[in-house]
Motif scaffolding. Structure first.
Motif, PDB file in Angstrom:
ATOM      1  N   TYR A   5       0.810  -1.220   0.000  1.00 27.88           N
ATOM      2  CA  TYR A   5       0.000   0.000   0.000  1.00 27.88           C
ATOM      3  C   TYR A   5       0.843   1.270   0.000  1.00 27.88           C
ATOM      4  CZ  TYR A   5      -4.525  -2.244   0.126  1.00 27.88           C
ATOM      5  OH  TYR A   5      -5.651  -2.959  -0.216  1.00 27.88           O
TER       6      TYR A   5
ATOM      7  N   PHE B 210      -7.472  -5.419  -7.803  1.00 30.54           N
ATOM      8  CA  PHE B 210      -8.864  -5.755  -7.459  1.00 30.54           C
ATOM      9  C   PHE B 210      -9.733  -4.530  -7.716  1.00 30.54           C
ATOM     10  CE2 PHE B 210      -6.495  -4.366  -3.741  1.00 30.54           C
ATOM     11  CZ  PHE B 210      -7.246  -3.293  -3.307  1.00 30.54           C
TER      12      PHE B 210
ATOM     13  N   THR C  54     -13.475  -2.388  -6.419  1.00 23.78           N
ATOM     14  CA  THR C  54     -14.263  -2.177  -5.195  1.00 23.78           C
ATOM     15  C   THR C  54     -15.624  -1.574  -5.562  1.00 23.78           C
ATOM     16  OG1 THR C  54     -13.323   0.019  -4.949  1.00 23.78           O
ATOM     17  CG2 THR C  54     -12.199  -1.767  -3.768  1.00 23.78           C
TER      18      THR C  54
ATOM     19  N   PRO D 106     -17.330   1.252  -4.977  1.00 19.33           N
ATOM     20  CA  PRO D 106     -17.495   2.572  -5.598  1.00 19.33           C
ATOM     21  C   PRO D 106     -16.970   2.633  -7.029  1.00 19.33           C
ATOM     22  CG  PRO D 106     -15.887   2.645  -3.799  1.00 19.33           C
ATOM     23  CD  PRO D 106     -16.539   1.305  -3.744  1.00 19.33           C
TER      24      PRO D 106
ATOM     25  N   GLY E 110      -8.969   5.014   4.282  1.00 19.37           N
ATOM     26  CA  GLY E 110      -8.612   4.276   3.060  1.00 19.37           C
ATOM     27  C   GLY E 110      -9.462   4.668   1.871  1.00 19.37           C
TER      28      GLY E 110
ATOM     29  N   GLY F 260      -8.971   5.075  -1.233  1.00 19.73           N
ATOM     30  CA  GLY F 260      -8.709   4.527  -2.564  1.00 19.73           C
ATOM     31  C   GLY F 260      -8.476   5.629  -3.577  1.00 19.73           C
TER      32      GLY F 260
ATOM     33  N   GLU G  69      -4.918   8.025   4.722  1.00 11.18           N
ATOM     34  CA  GLU G  69      -4.394   7.278   3.573  1.00 11.18           C
ATOM     35  C   GLU G  69      -2.874   7.229   3.650  1.00 11.18           C
ATOM     36  OE1 GLU G  69      -5.885   5.675   0.552  1.00 11.18           O
ATOM     37  OE2 GLU G  69      -3.850   5.004   0.988  1.00 11.18           O
ATOM     38  N   ILE G  70      -2.298   6.026   3.427  1.00 10.28           N
ATOM     39  CA  ILE G  70      -0.829   5.914   3.477  1.00 10.28           C
ATOM     40  C   ILE G  70      -0.203   5.771   2.098  1.00 10.28           C
ATOM     41  CG2 ILE G  70      -0.704   4.925   5.811  1.00 10.28           C
ATOM     42  CD1 ILE G  70      -0.434   2.158   4.429  1.00 10.28           C
ATOM     43  N   ASN G  71      -1.025   5.643   1.064  1.00  9.24           N
ATOM     44  CA  ASN G  71      -0.474   5.357  -0.266  1.00  9.24           C
ATOM     45  C   ASN G  71      -0.300   6.657  -1.056  1.00  9.24           C
ATOM     46  OD1 ASN G  71      -0.413   4.773  -3.107  1.00  9.24           O
ATOM     47  ND2 ASN G  71      -1.124   2.707  -2.655  1.00  9.24           N
TER      48      ASN G  71
ATOM     49  N   LEU H 198      -2.276   6.819  -4.378  1.00 10.70           N
ATOM     50  CA  LEU H 198      -3.716   7.003  -4.189  1.00 10.70           C
ATOM     51  C   LEU H 198      -4.016   8.404  -3.640  1.00 10.70           C
ATOM     52  CD1 LEU H 198      -4.728   3.444  -2.905  1.00 10.70           C
ATOM     53  CD2 LEU H 198      -5.152   4.453  -5.153  1.00 10.70           C
TER      54      LEU H 198
ATOM     55  N   ASN I  95     -14.787   1.861   3.583  1.00 12.94           N
ATOM     56  CA  ASN I  95     -15.168   0.754   2.706  1.00 12.94           C
ATOM     57  C   ASN I  95     -13.917  -0.034   2.334  1.00 12.94           C
ATOM     58  OD1 ASN I  95     -17.155  -0.650   0.969  1.00 12.94           O
ATOM     59  ND2 ASN I  95     -15.791   0.044  -0.660  1.00 12.94           N
ATOM     60  N   GLU I  96     -13.914  -1.306   2.630  1.00 15.87           N
ATOM     61  CA  GLU I  96     -12.763  -2.179   2.364  1.00 15.87           C
ATOM     62  C   GLU I  96     -11.467  -1.584   2.931  1.00 15.87           C
ATOM     63  OE1 GLU I  96     -12.146  -4.732  -0.818  1.00 15.87           O
ATOM     64  OE2 GLU I  96     -14.019  -4.255  -1.824  1.00 15.87           O
ATOM     65  N   PHE I  97     -11.536  -1.103   4.150  1.00 12.49           N
ATOM     66  CA  PHE I  97     -10.349  -0.620   4.861  1.00 12.49           C
ATOM     67  C   PHE I  97      -9.909  -1.660   5.894  1.00 12.49           C
ATOM     68  CE2 PHE I  97      -8.734   1.475   8.731  1.00 12.49           C
ATOM     69  CZ  PHE I  97      -7.571   2.041   8.223  1.00 12.49           C
TER      70      PHE I  97
HETATM   71  C1  LIG Z   1      -8.940  -2.067  -0.507  1.00 11.91           C
HETATM   72  S1  LIG Z   1      -8.555  -0.398  -0.713  1.00 11.91           S
HETATM   73  C2  LIG Z   1     -10.189   0.329  -0.635  1.00 11.91           C
HETATM   74  C3  LIG Z   1     -10.240   1.690  -1.244  1.00 11.91           C
HETATM   75  C4  LIG Z   1     -11.595   2.412  -1.230  1.00 11.91           C
HETATM   76  N1  LIG Z   1     -12.164   2.512   0.083  1.00 11.91           N
HETATM   77  C5  LIG Z   1     -12.577   1.785  -2.191  1.00 11.91           C
HETATM   78  O1  LIG Z   1     -13.577   1.286  -1.733  1.00 11.91           O
HETATM   79  O2  LIG Z   1     -12.312   1.816  -3.403  1.00 11.91           O
HETATM   80  C6  LIG Z   1      -7.811  -0.001   0.851  1.00 11.91           C
HETATM   81  C7  LIG Z   1      -7.505   1.458   1.053  1.00 11.91           C
HETATM   82  O3  LIG Z   1      -6.960   1.642   2.366  1.00 11.91           O
HETATM   83  C8  LIG Z   1      -5.666   2.228   2.273  1.00 11.91           C
HETATM   84  N2  LIG Z   1      -4.898   1.652   3.377  1.00 11.91           N
HETATM   85  C9  LIG Z   1      -4.519   0.363   3.527  1.00 11.91           C
HETATM   86  N3  LIG Z   1      -3.913   0.179   4.718  1.00 11.91           N
HETATM   87  C10 LIG Z   1      -3.924   1.381   5.326  1.00 11.91           C
HETATM   88  C11 LIG Z   1      -3.444   1.839   6.598  1.00 11.91           C
HETATM   89  N4  LIG Z   1      -2.844   1.021   7.438  1.00 11.91           N
HETATM   90  N5  LIG Z   1      -3.648   3.119   6.928  1.00 11.91           N
HETATM   91  C12 LIG Z   1      -4.279   3.966   6.065  1.00 11.91           C
HETATM   92  N6  LIG Z   1      -4.748   3.590   4.840  1.00 11.91           N
HETATM   93  C13 LIG Z   1      -4.556   2.319   4.482  1.00 11.91           C
HETATM   94  C14 LIG Z   1      -5.189   1.849   0.894  1.00 11.91           C
HETATM   95  O4  LIG Z   1      -4.137   2.623   0.414  1.00 11.91           O
HETATM   96  C15 LIG Z   1      -6.468   2.021   0.104  1.00 11.91           C
HETATM   97  O5  LIG Z   1      -6.772   3.376  -0.133  1.00 11.91           O
END
Ligand SMILES: C[S@@+](CC[C@H](N)C(=O)[O-])C[C@H]1O[C@@H](n2cnc3c(N)ncnc32)[C@H](O)[C@@H]1O
Length: 366
Positions: free
Chosen positions: A36, A48, A50, A52, A85, A87, A115-117, A120, A152-154
């Protein structure tokens, strides 16, 4: 081996086997080589897709849900609008388009993105610039106050630990590395104190049973619960997972839309595990919040009017566009697609009854 695999192998050779959570945290969030931190992850060209990204309706319904919660808690101004997160920023962009129909809400919101990425974050900046977002590495740096939060999916991306019942006790499953075998699992020699986190009514285990726990997720759920209980507001958490703590391993690796071995390429594949909604709910409730759900994504989106919104988008659309809208609604709500596997809970402050849920869940009662 990937560079990160070599680093992890050397670390294990030096200090001994690491927990599954340590392996997962390094593979996903290592500052230089974590998945990430370096990959764009989402969409056709990523690993993958998601909800949205499948349909604008998903974010639009969440936007209406957030405005409704804001109305119910007395229209606080300012209100922290937080996404964990985010995305590519698609969900928030769709939610803000709907929320913007209520000018007082638009004026009240202060947008915080956890967000850490970096890649993104660039996409989020491009889509959400008009709302002057403030980025954070963790929820803990977002100022307290009335809160509207969406994730969502975080939670599925947060590290889990695995316990295996062996010789009459829960032992921790650890990741070892040896020259001939590469990465492989071993069990901790002694019982694990983490077993104390299992719910009181968890069924008695048999030899070889495995259970997953995510202390990192519980900490964030508790933090959300504390925020909304003290400052008011509500959070919606959507993810694939289980309504109750259950036995069985769910940790998986995905690369280019296909399942791969979790040890194959740390840092290059997405690692995730099913979210335990019972454990999240109990943790947030212990912080003083109300819990609603879990309900399935199908039930939640149906209650919020996914079909009515689809019908309105379809009126005036071409036959091809109408079919595409039907397909996307089926992907979001169909039992064989995301509809049943994905669950939804709300974590809410007092005097809020969020839309889309039948009433406070068992976990919310005193
Ligand atoms: C599976 S994606 C889901 C993205 C978005 N919510 C969507 O539904 O399209 C996970 C998201 O969480 C962020 N993420 C993952 N681990 C994280 C962490 N430990 N702290 C902050 N953000 C994180 C990723 O960079 C990404 O934006």
């Amino acid at each position: 081996m990937t560079g990160l695999a070599e680093i992890l192998a050397r670390r294990i050779a030096r200090t001994g086997p690491i927990t599954v959570a340590e392996y997962m945290a390094a593979a996903l969030t290592d500052a230089d080589r974590g998945y990430y931190r370096t990959e764009s992850a989402i969409g056709a060209e990523g690993d993958f897709t998601t909800a949205p990204e499948i349909s604008q309706i998903f974010g639009e319904l969440i936007g209406a849900w957030l405005v409704d919660c804001w109305e119910q808690c007395g229209r606080p101004n300012p209100v922290r609008l937080i996404e964990l997160g985010p995305g590519r920023g698609t969900l928030m962009q769709d939610a803000l388009r709907v929320g913007g129909l209520v000018p007082a809400w638009r004026r009240a919101i202060e947008l915080h993105l956890v967000e850490i990425n970096p890649r993104l974050r660039d996409s989020q900046a491009a889509r959400l610039a008009a709302f002057s977002p403030i980025w954070h590495e963790t929820l803990s740096t977002v100022p307290d106050g009335p809160t509207l939060l969406v994730a969502n999916e975080f939670f599925d991306a947060l590290p889990i630990r695995q316990l295996v019942f062996h010789a009459g006790a829960w032992r921790e499953r650890m990741v070892a590395w040896t020259d001939g075998m590469g990465f492989h699992f071993v069990l901790s020699p002694g019982p694990s104190p983490l077993a104390a986190l299992l719910p009181a009514e968890f069924p008695s285990p048999d030899e070889g049973d495995l259970v997953e726990l995510s202390p990192a997720s519980l900490g964030i759920a508790a933090e959300i619960g504390r925020r909304v209980a003290l400052g008011g507001g509500a959070a919606v958490i959507i993810d694939y997972g289980r309504a109750a703590t259950m036995k069985g391993a769910t940790l998986q690796a995905i690369r280019a839309h296909r399942g791969v071995d979790i040890f194959a390429a740390p840092g290059r594949a997405d690692l995730s595990a099913h979210v335990d909604f019972e454990a999240l709910s109990l943790s947030a409730r212990d912080s003083g919040a109300q819990i609603f759900g879990p309900v399935t994504q199908q039930r939640f989106l149906n209650a919020l009017g996914v079909n009515q919104r689809a019908a309105s988008l379809k009126s005036g659309a071409t036959p091809t566009a109408r079919r595409a809208i039907d397909r996307s609604v089926e992907r979001l709500t169909g039992g064989a697609a995301m509809g049943d596997l994905f669950k939804v809970i709300a974590i809410a402050g007092h005097a809020i009854a969020p839309a889309g849920f039948p009433g406070p869940a068992r976990a919310a009662s005193p």
